[in-house]
Each structure stands twice: as structure tokens, then as C-alpha cells.
Design a protein around this motif. Structure first.
Motif, PDB file in Angstrom:
ATOM      1  N   TYR A  32       0.834  -1.206   0.000  1.00 56.99           N
ATOM      2  CA  TYR A  32       0.000   0.000   0.000  1.00 56.99           C
ATOM      3  C   TYR A  32       0.865   1.251   0.000  1.00 56.99           C
ATOM      4  O   TYR A  32       1.788   1.365   0.809  1.00 56.99           O
ATOM      5  N   ALA A  33       0.529   2.184  -0.875  1.00 59.86           N
ATOM      6  CA  ALA A  33       1.007   3.540  -0.674  1.00 59.86           C
ATOM      7  C   ALA A  33       0.180   4.136   0.458  1.00 59.86           C
ATOM      8  O   ALA A  33      -0.961   3.728   0.684  1.00 59.86           O
ATOM      9  N   SER A  54       7.578   1.769  -1.296  1.00 58.43           N
ATOM     10  CA  SER A  54       8.951   1.582  -0.835  1.00 58.43           C
ATOM     11  C   SER A  54       9.450   2.742   0.007  1.00 58.43           C
ATOM     12  O   SER A  54      10.476   2.636   0.677  1.00 58.43           O
ATOM     13  N   GLY A  55       8.731   3.856  -0.053  1.00 56.31           N
ATOM     14  CA  GLY A  55       9.165   5.057   0.648  1.00 56.31           C
ATOM     15  C   GLY A  55      10.057   5.964  -0.175  1.00 56.31           C
ATOM     16  O   GLY A  55      10.497   7.002   0.320  1.00 56.31           O
ATOM     17  N   ARG A  72       8.042   5.907   6.418  1.00 56.65           N
ATOM     18  CA  ARG A  72       7.426   4.631   6.748  1.00 56.65           C
ATOM     19  C   ARG A  72       8.483   3.598   7.088  1.00 56.65           C
ATOM     20  O   ARG A  72       9.632   3.684   6.643  1.00 56.65           O
ATOM     21  N   ASP A  73       8.063   2.615   7.881  1.00 53.21           N
ATOM     22  CA  ASP A  73       8.910   1.488   8.227  1.00 53.21           C
ATOM     23  C   ASP A  73       8.098   0.236   7.918  1.00 53.21           C
ATOM     24  O   ASP A  73       7.221  -0.148   8.711  1.00 53.21           O
ATOM     25  N   GLY A 101      -3.656   1.848  -5.450  1.00 51.56           N
ATOM     26  CA  GLY A 101      -3.344   2.187  -6.829  1.00 51.56           C
ATOM     27  C   GLY A 101      -1.844   2.356  -7.059  1.00 51.56           C
ATOM     28  O   GLY A 101      -1.030   2.116  -6.166  1.00 51.56           O
ATOM     29  N   PRO A 102      -1.489   2.763  -8.261  1.00 47.90           N
ATOM     30  CA  PRO A 102      -0.071   2.915  -8.594  1.00 47.90           C
ATOM     31  C   PRO A 102       0.546   4.150  -7.950  1.00 47.90           C
ATOM     32  O   PRO A 102      -0.085   5.165  -7.822  1.00 47.90           O
TER      33      PRO A 102
END
Length: 124
Positions: A32-33, A54-55, A72-73, A101-102
Motif C-alpha cells: 500500500y502507498a 517503498s518510501g 514509513r517502516d 493504486g499505482p
């Protein structure tokens, strides 16, 4: 499916800092984004920041650019919002949200899952 729980809100004086935390359940957090939104009384929900799976990609609203940092971790299923140089106009309920989504999105209607929100109040 993912469940999101925000924490870290509170009362702070103008110029101060807070770090919001969004803890996600489930083993697919890295798919997830993530985004942070906020809603002040009498106003529509607005975009604050977003981060890719991926951050490596982030995006910010102009009103918070240079003051807020999203990170994010994935190992901890957690996304953060570091808020510095807070202003009274930052007062709102802050929500984290997950997007399937993308890449990333600044549109609340594209997010699939939402937390319950955490109150941030900045006094002048």
C-alpha cells in the motif's frame, strides 16, 4: 484488507512539533502507498502528504512543505508524520489512509482504507 490506527496527536504551542504514528494490521502493508489527510471543523478533508510503497517517493501539500516529513517502516507496518514548526492553522483531525493504486495519490477518494483519526490542536 488493512486496519489503520493513528496516535500521537495532542495539544502543542505554535512553533512546536508532534509526530503522528499510523500502525497498520496485516501482512501486506508494503503493498500500500500511504497518505495523511486532515480535516478542520467546518472544512473539507484535505491532503497533507503521501508516500509510495517503498518510501522512495513522497509528495506534500504546499501548506506543509518544508515543515512536515512523511516516512514509513515496512518492517514495523508503520507510517509516520513528523510535524515541525506547527501553526494554529494546522489544527485538525489527522487521518492516515492506504491506497492500492499505482505510486501515490493526493486524492482522498482514491484511498481504500482509513483510520479513525487523531486530533492535533496548535495554540497561538
Amino acid at each position: 484488507q488493512v486496519q489503520l490506527v493513528e496516535s500521537g496527536g495532542g495539544l502543542v504551542q505554535a512553533g512546536g512539533s508532534l509526530r503522528l504514528i499510523c500502525a497498520a494490521s496485516g501482512r501486506t502493508f508494503s503493498s500500500y502507498a500511504m497518505g495523511w489527510f486532515r480535516q478542520a471543523p467546518g472544512k473539507e478533508r484535505e491532503f497533507v502528504a503521501a508516500i509510495s510503497r517503498s518510501g522512495s517517493i513522497t509528495n506534500y501539500a504546499d501548506s506543509v512543505k518544508g515543515r512536515f516529513i512523511i516516512s514509513r517502516d515496512n518492517a514495523k507496518n508503520t507510517v509516520y508524520l513528523q510535524m515541525n514548526s506547527l501553526k494554529p492553522e494546522d489544527t485538525a483531525v489527522y487521518y492516515c489512509a492506504a491506497y492500492t493504486g499505482p505510486v501515490i495519490s493526493s486524492l482522498s477518494r482514491e484511498y481504500n482504507y482509513w483510520g479513525q483519526g487523531t486530533q492535533v490542536t496548535v495554540s497561538s
